[in-house]
Design a protein around this motif. Structure first.
Motif, short mmCIF file in Angstrom:
data_model
loop_
_atom_site.label_atom_id
_atom_site.label_comp_id
_atom_site.label_asym_id
_atom_site.label_seq_id
_atom_site.Cartn_x
_atom_site.Cartn_y
_atom_site.Cartn_z
N CYS A 164 0.84 -1.20 0.00
CA CYS A 164 0.00 0.00 0.00
C CYS A 164 0.88 1.26 0.00
CB CYS A 164 -0.86 -0.01 1.26
SG CYS A 164 -1.91 1.42 1.47
N SER A 186 0.57 3.73 1.78
CA SER A 186 0.83 4.13 3.17
C SER A 186 2.12 3.51 3.70
CB SER A 186 -0.33 3.70 4.07
OG SER A 186 -1.49 4.41 3.73
N HIS A 202 -0.05 -4.01 5.90
CA HIS A 202 -1.30 -4.02 6.66
C HIS A 202 -2.50 -4.48 5.82
CE1 HIS A 202 -0.82 -0.03 4.80
NE2 HIS A 202 -2.09 -0.19 4.52
N GLU A 203 -2.22 -5.28 4.80
CA GLU A 203 -3.33 -5.85 3.99
C GLU A 203 -3.10 -7.35 3.97
OE1 GLU A 203 -3.25 -4.05 0.12
OE2 GLU A 203 -3.78 -2.08 0.92
N CYS A 249 -7.49 -3.15 3.15
CA CYS A 249 -7.15 -1.72 3.28
C CYS A 249 -7.86 -0.92 2.20
CB CYS A 249 -5.65 -1.51 3.19
SG CYS A 249 -5.18 0.22 3.24
N ARG A 279 -3.15 -3.50 -7.71
CA ARG A 279 -2.54 -3.64 -6.42
C ARG A 279 -1.49 -4.74 -6.47
NH1 ARG A 279 -2.98 0.33 -2.76
NH2 ARG A 279 -3.66 -0.32 -0.71
ZN LIG Z 1 -3.19 0.77 3.15
#
Ligand SMILES: [Zn+2]
Ligand SMILES: [Zn+2]
Length: 344
Positions: free
Chosen positions: A42, A44, A65-66, A152, A338
């Protein structure tokens, strides 16, 4: 069970990540140990590595975090999930459960919350621990690689659309059709909204059309004027997933009276402020709101859309060993859909 695992670790702000062997974490009270199948990459994570936000990440850090994976061990006191359960871990690692925000259904802004892959070790590794109360239950027979970004990109755009208060048949503009935006378009269609897609890339606009976007606008070509010509009066809501600062200002100018702009994307650094017309916001009762990932309830709802096939992230599988090259491509805006690390 193995005692050491492969992980990508950030030792200093600015990176790069080091691929190394570290001990497999042990689940404490109330925690589960997860063998990771997939972890999405991501934007982030790049902000975390670059130290772009005021609250700095906890080093050394395993980002990510995914996460989807399987529970392989339980800490004391855990009833659910059971060993063997398929689970997901989102950005919201935990929240206190007792503050005014948690009690008010806004655990996303709990001041004592912890963040996966930021204040706690995340998913760029073969194993991780997470609080049993905060992992998402994932139905069997879903593709765990395709599902990872829903943890996410999915939950974030789904909550953003909810917070826009747009309802059946209304117009929503999605600004930025990247990793978040291509998922946002699908949620919007599944929620009965009519979609205007805005991006600088014709390929990404075509992707939005394939999901059902009715109106495509190239952001390089006077997007506000073009939108107001095509949708007289403007849109009921605009959801900004782009990271270009201009998109945030444009989103407010695209609204019809009473409309809501939802800020989701994070330009970071010096691009972190916007200019907006006070008289337009006041006179037309416009709203600007933020949306910060999502609650556990948002997560369950967002996963349910995906599990039913209503929303599918466009994923490109890659390898944990390539993580630094993946971020180089992300910096250039060269990732399509992604990127998901296939770990297990
Ligand atoms: Zn994210
Ligand atoms: Zn709280």
């Amino acid at each position: 069970m193995q005692t050491m695992m492969k992980a990508a670790v950030l030792h200093q702000i600015g990176g790069p990540l080091q691929i190394q062997q570290v001990p497999v974490p042990q689940p404490g009270p109330g925690e589960v140990l997860i063998r990771i199948t997939a972890c999405g990459v991501c934007h982030s994570d790049l902000h975390a590595m670059d130290g772009d936000w005021a609250a700095q990440p906890v080093l050394p850090l395993i980002p990510g975090h995914e996460i989807t994976g399987q529970v392989v061990a339980l800490g004391s006191g855990v009833q659910e999930p059971v060993v063997g359960s398929i689970v997901g871990v989102p950005w919201l690692y935990s929240a206190c459960g007792t503050c005014e925000f948690c009690l008010g259904g806004m655990e996303t802004i709990c001041p004592k919350s912890e963040s996966t892959g930021y204040t706690k070790p995340g998913g760029y590794a073969e194993y991780m621990v997470a609080p049993a109360a905060f992992v998402a239950n994932i139905p069997d027979n879903v593709d765990l690689y395709e599902l990872a970004p829903i943890l996410c990109a999915g939950i974030t755009t789904y909550r953003g659309l909810k917070r826009s208060r747009a309802t059946l048949g209304q117009w929503v503009a999605v600004l930025g059709i990247g990793g978040l935006g291509h998922v946002a378009v699908q949620y919007a269609i599944a929620m009965g909204l009519r979609v205007v897609a805005v991006d600088v890339s014709e390929d990404k606009l075509e992707l939005a059309r394939s999901y059902g976007a009715e109106c495509l606008i190239n952001a390089l070509d006077n997007p506000v004027e073009t939108l107001r010509e095509k949708i007289p009066g403007g849109v009921h809501a605009a959801v900004v997933t782009a990271v270009a600062n201009a998109a945030f200002e444009q989103s407010v100018a695209m609204l019809r009276p009473g409309g809501t702009a939802v800020f989701i994307g994070l330009p970071g650094g010096s691009a972190d402020t916007v200019r907006a017309s006070i008289s337009a916001i006041s006179g037309w009762e416009l709203s600007i709101t933020g949306s910060n990932i999502g609650t556990r309830q948002d997560l369950n709802e967002a996963v349910a859309f995906a599990a039913r096939g209503k929303v599918r992230a466009q994923v490109v599988k890659d390898n944990l060993d390539n993580i630094n090259e993946i971020f180089e491509r992300m910096r250039k805006g060269a990732l399509v859909g992604r990127t998901v690390l296939a770990i297990g």
